[in-house]
Design a protein around this motif. Sequence first.
Motif, PDB file in Angstrom:
ATOM      1  N   TRP A 126     -36.358 -14.981 -17.150  1.00  0.00           N
ATOM      2  CA  TRP A 126     -37.672 -14.701 -17.727  1.00  0.00           C
ATOM      3  C   TRP A 126     -38.406 -16.008 -17.958  1.00  0.00           C
ATOM      4  O   TRP A 126     -37.884 -16.936 -18.580  1.00  0.00           O
ATOM      5  CB  TRP A 126     -37.482 -13.976 -19.048  1.00  0.00           C
ATOM      6  CG  TRP A 126     -38.708 -13.396 -19.691  1.00  0.00           C
ATOM      7  CD1 TRP A 126     -39.446 -13.948 -20.691  1.00  0.00           C
ATOM      8  CD2 TRP A 126     -39.303 -12.128 -19.418  1.00  0.00           C
ATOM      9  NE1 TRP A 126     -40.463 -13.105 -21.055  1.00  0.00           N
ATOM     10  CE2 TRP A 126     -40.402 -11.970 -20.288  1.00  0.00           C
ATOM     11  CE3 TRP A 126     -39.013 -11.104 -18.510  1.00  0.00           C
ATOM     12  CZ2 TRP A 126     -41.216 -10.836 -20.281  1.00  0.00           C
ATOM     13  CZ3 TRP A 126     -39.813  -9.979 -18.510  1.00  0.00           C
ATOM     14  CH2 TRP A 126     -40.908  -9.850 -19.384  1.00  0.00           C
ATOM     15  N   THR A 127     -39.609 -16.079 -17.455  1.00  0.00           N
ATOM     16  CA  THR A 127     -40.481 -17.235 -17.648  1.00  0.00           C
ATOM     17  C   THR A 127     -41.851 -16.701 -18.068  1.00  0.00           C
ATOM     18  O   THR A 127     -42.299 -15.675 -17.536  1.00  0.00           O
ATOM     19  CB  THR A 127     -40.616 -18.039 -16.341  1.00  0.00           C
ATOM     20  OG1 THR A 127     -39.310 -18.371 -15.860  1.00  0.00           O
ATOM     21  CG2 THR A 127     -41.388 -19.332 -16.575  1.00  0.00           C
ATOM     22  N   ARG A 171     -46.516  -8.857  -7.421  1.00  0.00           N
ATOM     23  CA  ARG A 171     -45.192  -9.429  -7.123  1.00  0.00           C
ATOM     24  C   ARG A 171     -45.299 -10.538  -6.091  1.00  0.00           C
ATOM     25  O   ARG A 171     -46.276 -10.631  -5.344  1.00  0.00           O
ATOM     26  CB  ARG A 171     -44.253  -8.339  -6.603  1.00  0.00           C
ATOM     27  CG  ARG A 171     -44.704  -7.761  -5.279  1.00  0.00           C
ATOM     28  CD  ARG A 171     -43.977  -6.480  -4.880  1.00  0.00           C
ATOM     29  NE  ARG A 171     -42.556  -6.651  -4.670  1.00  0.00           N
ATOM     30  CZ  ARG A 171     -41.617  -6.141  -5.482  1.00  0.00           C
ATOM     31  NH1 ARG A 171     -41.956  -5.443  -6.546  1.00  0.00           N
ATOM     32  NH2 ARG A 171     -40.351  -6.321  -5.227  1.00  0.00           N
ATOM     33  N   ASN A 204     -40.260 -12.469  -7.652  1.00  0.00           N
ATOM     34  CA  ASN A 204     -40.833 -12.587  -8.985  1.00  0.00           C
ATOM     35  C   ASN A 204     -41.898 -11.516  -9.141  1.00  0.00           C
ATOM     36  O   ASN A 204     -42.561 -11.139  -8.169  1.00  0.00           O
ATOM     37  CB  ASN A 204     -41.478 -13.964  -9.186  1.00  0.00           C
ATOM     38  CG  ASN A 204     -40.457 -15.075  -9.349  1.00  0.00           C
ATOM     39  OD1 ASN A 204     -39.393 -14.870  -9.923  1.00  0.00           O
ATOM     40  ND2 ASN A 204     -40.775 -16.262  -8.844  1.00  0.00           N
ATOM     41  N   ASN A 236     -44.919  -9.830 -12.248  1.00  0.00           N
ATOM     42  CA  ASN A 236     -45.490  -9.897 -13.593  1.00  0.00           C
ATOM     43  C   ASN A 236     -45.048  -8.693 -14.413  1.00  0.00           C
ATOM     44  O   ASN A 236     -44.750  -7.624 -13.868  1.00  0.00           O
ATOM     45  CB  ASN A 236     -47.015  -9.984 -13.542  1.00  0.00           C
ATOM     46  CG  ASN A 236     -47.665  -8.636 -13.286  1.00  0.00           C
ATOM     47  OD1 ASN A 236     -47.232  -7.892 -12.428  1.00  0.00           O
ATOM     48  ND2 ASN A 236     -48.714  -8.331 -14.031  1.00  0.00           N
ATOM     49  N   VAL A 283     -43.371 -13.474 -16.334  1.00  0.00           N
ATOM     50  CA  VAL A 283     -42.844 -13.345 -14.970  1.00  0.00           C
ATOM     51  C   VAL A 283     -41.344 -13.133 -15.068  1.00  0.00           C
ATOM     52  O   VAL A 283     -40.633 -13.943 -15.687  1.00  0.00           O
ATOM     53  CB  VAL A 283     -43.137 -14.599 -14.116  1.00  0.00           C
ATOM     54  CG1 VAL A 283     -42.562 -14.415 -12.710  1.00  0.00           C
ATOM     55  CG2 VAL A 283     -44.629 -14.866 -14.042  1.00  0.00           C
ATOM     56  N   SER A 313     -37.840 -12.923 -12.956  1.00  0.00           N
ATOM     57  CA  SER A 313     -37.208 -13.274 -11.675  1.00  0.00           C
ATOM     58  C   SER A 313     -36.077 -12.288 -11.416  1.00  0.00           C
ATOM     59  O   SER A 313     -35.215 -12.076 -12.279  1.00  0.00           O
ATOM     60  CB  SER A 313     -36.657 -14.700 -11.721  1.00  0.00           C
ATOM     61  OG  SER A 313     -37.703 -15.634 -11.880  1.00  0.00           O
ATOM     62  N   ARG A 334     -31.438 -17.946  -8.262  1.00  0.00           N
ATOM     63  CA  ARG A 334     -32.079 -17.835  -9.575  1.00  0.00           C
ATOM     64  C   ARG A 334     -32.872 -19.095  -9.912  1.00  0.00           C
ATOM     65  O   ARG A 334     -33.998 -19.014 -10.427  1.00  0.00           O
ATOM     66  CB  ARG A 334     -31.014 -17.577 -10.632  1.00  0.00           C
ATOM     67  CG  ARG A 334     -31.553 -17.206 -12.016  1.00  0.00           C
ATOM     68  CD  ARG A 334     -30.380 -16.933 -12.920  1.00  0.00           C
ATOM     69  NE  ARG A 334     -30.728 -16.279 -14.152  1.00  0.00           N
ATOM     70  CZ  ARG A 334     -30.502 -16.793 -15.360  1.00  0.00           C
ATOM     71  NH1 ARG A 334     -30.005 -18.014 -15.474  1.00  0.00           N
ATOM     72  NH2 ARG A 334     -30.787 -16.116 -16.453  1.00  0.00           N
ATOM     73  N   LEU A 346     -36.134 -19.148  -7.891  1.00  0.00           N
ATOM     74  CA  LEU A 346     -37.146 -18.215  -8.384  1.00  0.00           C
ATOM     75  C   LEU A 346     -37.744 -18.665  -9.707  1.00  0.00           C
ATOM     76  O   LEU A 346     -38.956 -18.529  -9.931  1.00  0.00           O
ATOM     77  CB  LEU A 346     -36.537 -16.821  -8.532  1.00  0.00           C
ATOM     78  CG  LEU A 346     -36.131 -16.123  -7.224  1.00  0.00           C
ATOM     79  CD1 LEU A 346     -35.411 -14.813  -7.525  1.00  0.00           C
ATOM     80  CD2 LEU A 346     -37.339 -15.860  -6.333  1.00  0.00           C
ATOM     81  N   ALA A 347     -36.936 -19.221 -10.597  1.00  0.00           N
ATOM     82  CA  ALA A 347     -37.456 -19.692 -11.880  1.00  0.00           C
ATOM     83  C   ALA A 347     -38.431 -20.851 -11.669  1.00  0.00           C
ATOM     84  O   ALA A 347     -39.475 -20.931 -12.340  1.00  0.00           O
ATOM     85  CB  ALA A 347     -36.306 -20.112 -12.789  1.00  0.00           C
ATOM     86  N   ALA A 359     -41.625 -19.363 -10.404  1.00  0.00           N
ATOM     87  CA  ALA A 359     -42.346 -18.671 -11.481  1.00  0.00           C
ATOM     88  C   ALA A 359     -43.124 -19.663 -12.333  1.00  0.00           C
ATOM     89  O   ALA A 359     -44.287 -19.429 -12.697  1.00  0.00           O
ATOM     90  CB  ALA A 359     -41.365 -17.881 -12.343  1.00  0.00           C
ATOM     91  N   ARG A 413     -39.296 -21.215 -20.083  1.00  0.00           N
ATOM     92  CA  ARG A 413     -38.265 -20.484 -19.347  1.00  0.00           C
ATOM     93  C   ARG A 413     -37.129 -20.155 -20.314  1.00  0.00           C
ATOM     94  O   ARG A 413     -36.651 -21.028 -21.045  1.00  0.00           O
ATOM     95  CB  ARG A 413     -37.726 -21.301 -18.174  1.00  0.00           C
ATOM     96  CG  ARG A 413     -36.617 -20.550 -17.421  1.00  0.00           C
ATOM     97  CD  ARG A 413     -35.929 -21.381 -16.366  1.00  0.00           C
ATOM     98  NE  ARG A 413     -34.779 -20.686 -15.824  1.00  0.00           N
ATOM     99  CZ  ARG A 413     -33.850 -21.229 -15.047  1.00  0.00           C
ATOM    100  NH1 ARG A 413     -33.955 -22.505 -14.706  1.00  0.00           N
ATOM    101  NH2 ARG A 413     -32.825 -20.521 -14.634  1.00  0.00           N
TER     102      ARG A 413
END
Length: 591
Positions: free
Chosen positions: A333-334, A353, A362, A364, A423, A425, A468, A471-472, A475, A489
């Motif tokens: 989660w970010t 997305r 990712n 919203n 956002v 992930s 992961r 994606l973070a 984001a 994050r």
Amino acid sequence: MRDVIIIGAGGGGAVAAKELAAQGLDVLVIEGGPRHAKPREQWSRLENDANNPLTGYLRVGQEDRTKPAAYRELPQNSFLWQVSGVGGTTQHYFGNSPRAYPGVFTGYDGPDAALYDVDHRFPFSYADLVPYYEWVETTLPVQTAAVGTKESVYLQGCETLGLPVQKTKTTLEASYRPQENAILQPGGTAGRTNDANLLKYPQATGCTFCGHCFQGCASPDKAPRNLVAKRSTDNSYMPMALTAESWASGGKAVGLVTDATVTKIRTEKVKGELTATGVTWLDNPTGMVHTEDAKVVVMSGGAVENPRLWFNSDLPNPNDWVGRGFTDHYLDWTFGLFDENVGSSKGPASAARTEYPGYGMNMNVGLMPGIEAFTMTFSDSGIRDQYSNGRGMTGPWDGTTGRLVGPELKDVLSHGLDNILNVVSIVDDDVSPINRVTLSTLPADENGPIPKVRFDNRHRTSRSRRNREFLAHEAARLLKGAGAKKVYRMDWPALPLHVHSTMRMGDSEDDSVVDHSGETRAVKRLFVADNSALPNSVGGPNPTLTMQAMVTRISEHIVTRYFDGEAWVADGSPVISTDSRISRRLTELGL
């Protein structure tokens, strides 16, 4: 004797019920939770009343909320978020309905093929599943999401990433787009006013932009159940199943028993093969035990309860893969804090997305205050910028990862929900045999030994961890590009909202429980039809649509294999989208 007994009325069981009943079969569905027949009267829409894992109306447990919720042993820092009842976890899902990435299917040899979990692909091609996708997309229906302010801000951030806009249902490259979701488009006064008196059917149709997706959808007010906006299976497939005799030639309405827990799948040897012959179930309010025979039994109890029922039924597990392979999209989660109002609390919870085939995606998310605060206080990294628990990663976000507490949490929330853009992930995580469901040695409940569920973030594969982190970082870049003045994050611990693969489908008898048709290898006439049968984590996209397409395919196999019926979706020549770009690309990839 019934033709088919289905265990569970959630995202998969309701689909199987509708499709099998439409073919004229005598179907009984047994669901462990309640049926909220009148949600406008039964649901308060208050966050704690809805989502409290012990007493909420959207919990795992029987209908009587004064009685304990179903217990699972969780030996790691985690929270397992599922829902009982007709509709299952789709009651609080966001309706997001993207297709899986083609790279997770057998036969895929695109340039990014090596980026996927190549050892655990679907045992059929993407092209084989396309007609079933199209069937479900038409049935629900699935449509391009209505875009509001938060989606516009999210998509503006996507424009800064250098990615193209995706204009097709099949994902072939990194790209961004509005969601394809199973929420009816707003019509009439819906989405145009906040006046509750004007947001009633038939003046308002479809999504009313109330922002309460997570608390279950009952909008618009006074709408017939089959015209409620969010197409969770309690609003779509189950109403169709319960009225099958009135809308399908030769169809037969489904029998439904709720607040009743199946405790045993009954079997006997038939022509030398172990064969499912029926079930035993417990009526939760009275404690009475019932049995009923069936020609076919379908397990649709979910990725936790299916292995538990298998073990409690003393069914064979010759390759030791029942319960193994638990995948959960290794969520993170970010979020960004904005000076301006970004409309986070309005509209469908998630309607935009960003796709990254081979890594995940990712998207919203807009939430209500209680769950928003929860997302900010849930971390494997300790307290942000204070202590790290050996993690505390740095990146394009501000400070280190970790939960917010005290004055910082108060300061962030004081800006209001509508100044926060979230956002999530969703990772293409690997099928790993160490992530699994077994039986706990803790005291049993009234239904037998309870499940023990292991999915420790600290024992992920290197590919899952790589995905992961990628994606973070993306984001955080997106939020900065959208104009966030500060980006956080969280580094979530395990939070399975998408749970798959504990009864996985596969080609090999060495590491799968069911074959390509959904029938279990160890027990004849026993099928698995829900997320637990997914061979993998579908590349990262939300799993519901792919699961429902797979369940439609499984239902067709049940009819043709055991009831002398004919296929009604596949006709020997798979229907590929008429979009010329997709057709050309699929041909190039041999799909």
